[in-house]
Design an enzyme around this catalytic site. Structure first.
Site, short mmCIF file in Angstrom:
data_model
loop_
_atom_site.label_atom_id
_atom_site.label_comp_id
_atom_site.label_asym_id
_atom_site.label_seq_id
_atom_site.Cartn_x
_atom_site.Cartn_y
_atom_site.Cartn_z
N ARG A 16 7.82 2.67 -8.39
CA ARG A 16 6.35 2.64 -8.06
C ARG A 16 5.60 1.57 -7.61
NH1 ARG A 16 5.91 2.00 -14.71
NH2 ARG A 16 5.43 -0.06 -14.51
N TYR A 157 3.14 -15.19 -17.43
CA TYR A 157 3.36 -14.61 -16.02
C TYR A 157 3.05 -15.51 -14.97
CZ TYR A 157 2.23 -11.29 -12.31
OH TYR A 157 2.21 -10.50 -11.05
N LYS A 161 5.65 -16.95 -12.03
CA LYS A 161 5.43 -16.63 -10.54
C LYS A 161 5.51 -17.92 -9.69
CE LYS A 161 5.43 -12.27 -10.65
NZ LYS A 161 6.39 -11.35 -9.94
N PRO A 187 1.07 -11.57 -3.67
CA PRO A 187 -0.08 -10.39 -3.78
C PRO A 187 -1.43 -10.96 -4.72
CG PRO A 187 1.85 -9.41 -4.08
CD PRO A 187 2.25 -10.94 -4.50
N GLY A 188 -2.45 -10.25 -4.46
CA GLY A 188 -3.71 -10.69 -5.01
C GLY A 188 -3.84 -9.60 -6.35
N1 LIG Z 1 -0.16 -5.43 -9.16
C1 LIG Z 1 -0.64 -6.69 -8.81
O1 LIG Z 1 -1.91 -6.95 -8.62
C2 LIG Z 1 0.38 -7.64 -8.58
C3 LIG Z 1 -0.17 -8.94 -8.08
C4 LIG Z 1 0.80 -9.86 -7.95
C5 LIG Z 1 2.13 -9.91 -7.83
N2 LIG Z 1 2.62 -8.72 -8.42
C6 LIG Z 1 4.00 -8.58 -8.70
O2 LIG Z 1 4.54 -7.40 -7.97
C7 LIG Z 1 5.65 -6.91 -8.35
C8 LIG Z 1 5.66 -5.33 -8.38
O3 LIG Z 1 4.54 -5.03 -9.37
P1 LIG Z 1 3.52 -3.70 -9.18
O4 LIG Z 1 2.01 -4.12 -9.33
O5 LIG Z 1 4.31 -2.67 -8.35
O6 LIG Z 1 3.79 -3.28 -10.69
P2 LIG Z 1 4.48 -1.89 -11.50
O7 LIG Z 1 4.49 -2.06 -12.77
O8 LIG Z 1 3.63 -0.73 -10.99
O9 LIG Z 1 6.11 -1.92 -10.84
C9 LIG Z 1 7.00 -2.69 -11.33
C10 LIG Z 1 8.34 -1.92 -11.33
O10 LIG Z 1 9.44 -2.89 -11.77
C11 LIG Z 1 10.09 -2.23 -12.80
N3 LIG Z 1 10.95 -2.95 -13.86
C12 LIG Z 1 10.33 -3.90 -14.76
N4 LIG Z 1 11.22 -4.45 -15.22
C13 LIG Z 1 12.48 -4.09 -14.60
C14 LIG Z 1 13.69 -4.26 -15.10
N5 LIG Z 1 14.03 -5.32 -16.23
N6 LIG Z 1 14.69 -3.65 -14.17
C15 LIG Z 1 14.55 -3.12 -13.21
N7 LIG Z 1 13.27 -2.77 -12.79
C16 LIG Z 1 12.12 -3.24 -13.69
C17 LIG Z 1 9.28 -1.04 -13.36
O11 LIG Z 1 10.08 -0.14 -14.04
C18 LIG Z 1 8.37 -0.76 -12.14
O12 LIG Z 1 8.78 0.41 -11.55
C19 LIG Z 1 5.80 -7.55 -9.62
O13 LIG Z 1 6.85 -8.50 -9.50
C20 LIG Z 1 4.54 -7.89 -10.03
O14 LIG Z 1 4.55 -9.14 -10.96
C21 LIG Z 1 2.00 -7.56 -8.56
#
Ligand SMILES: NC(=O)c1ccc[n+]([C@@H]2O[C@H](COP(=O)([O-])OP(=O)(O)OC[C@H]3O[C@@H](n4cnc5c(N)ncnc54)[C@H](O)[C@@H]3O)[C@@H](O)[C@H]2O)c1
Length: 262
Positions: A16, A157, A161, A187-188
């Site tokens: 996702r 967190y 990062k 990302p933001g």
């Molecule tokens: N959403 C934001 O605002 C944002 C901002 C900056 C960075 N990020 C980073 O972007 C990345 C994706 O985040 P997102 O927003 O799509 O989050 P999300 O929670 O929608 O997706 C994260 C996915 O990682 C999978 N995951 C978690 N632990 C896992 C593991 N041990 N093994 C395999 N899969 C695992 C989850 O099942 C999920 O499908 C992450 O690294 C997050 O820290 C997100």
């Protein structure tokens, strides 16, 4: 012709959010994908795109081995790693337990490193990508949380990062001679399940209604709208493709200007 025609890519956290959006974008650009996640939803994403799913927990050594083996078994090589799986927890710094610190660090930093290492050990032994001087490309998902102020509610967190930015640069230096590049995206505030969780946990801490913490955060975005996973996917496609071949060791903010503050 897509800019990624024939390139093989492994995406972690592909069930996702940002990972799934990148799967859609990279597939549209012609890439062949192995989509990995511990969430069974990854199978649906792969089915929709006609790509390969693998259930894997990136914190487990056996799963890493199985996951990295998959593209080599199918196609004999892996051109691009998108090392993206991550977790978060919003809580005051003084409440962070050792178990919580370890959980976040294990997924966001330790696993990102050992996935990168396992992939790199294979990549150094493969021929260059077709039509390129590079053997492979590593892309990590960091975050503007690694250096933006005001992250005391997500201390582990943010530290994880910052670590991802650091290991992206170490890998860039270690692997440049092998013609493997390493970059990350920061990302933001992206509209995904992760932000739904942040909104809930932050709201509970500050007595805010549902959606209020999210509204507060996006109010500060200079470009005036929330970030979509597709905004990140465009930059990941650039990093996976030939136009970024002379870039390595970089952390690219994709945040609508949020890192500048308001
Ligand atoms: N959403 C934001 O605002 C944002 C901002 C900056 C960075 N990020 C980073 O972007 C990345 C994706 O985040 P997102 O927003 O799509 O989050 P999300 O929670 O929608 O997706 C994260 C996915 O990682 C999978 N995951 C978690 N632990 C896992 C593991 N041990 N093994 C395999 N899969 C695992 C989850 O099942 C999920 O499908 C992450 O690294 C997050 O820290 C997100």
């Amino acid at each position: 012709m897509g800019q990624l025609d024939g390139r093989t890519v492994l995406i972690t956290g592909a069930a996702r959010g940002i990972g799934a959006a990148c799967a859609h974008r990279l597939a549209a650009d012609g890439a062949r994908l192995v989509l990995a996640d511990l969430d069974p939803g990854v199978e649906k994403v792969a089915r929709e795109l006609g790509q390969v799913a693998i259930r894997a927990d990136v914190t487990r050594r056996d799963d890493i081995v199985r996951m990295v083996e998959e593209p080599y078994r199918r196609w004999g090589r892996l051109d691009v790693l998108f090392n993206n799986a991550g977790v978060i927890r919003v809580q005051p710094m003084l409440d962070v337990s050792e178990a919580e610190w370890d959980r976040v660090m294990t997924v966001n930093l330790r696993a990102v490193f050992f996935v990168l290492q396992a992939v790199s050990r294979r990549m150094v032994r493969q021929d260059p990508i077709a039509g390129s001087e590079l053997r492979g490309k590593l892309i990590q998902t960091a975050s503007i949380a690694s250096y933006r102020g005001g992250n005391h509610l997500m201390t582990p967190y943010s530290a994880s990062k910052a670590g991802v930015v650091s290991l992206t640069r170490s890998a860039a230096q270690a692997l440049a001679r092998e013609r493997i590049t390493s970059n990350c995206v920061c990302p933001g505030a992206v509209e995904t399940a992760m932000w739904e969780q942040i909104d809930k946990e932050w709201g509970a801490l500050e007595g805010l209604g549902q959606g209020e913490a999210w509204k507060r955060r996006i109010r500060g975005i200079p470009l005036g709208r929330p970030e979509r996973p597709e905004d990140v996917a465009k930059v990941v496609a650039f990093l996976a493709g030939p136009d970024s071949d002379y870039m390595t060791g970089q952390a690219l903010n994709v945040d609508g200007g949020l890192v500048m503050g308001n």
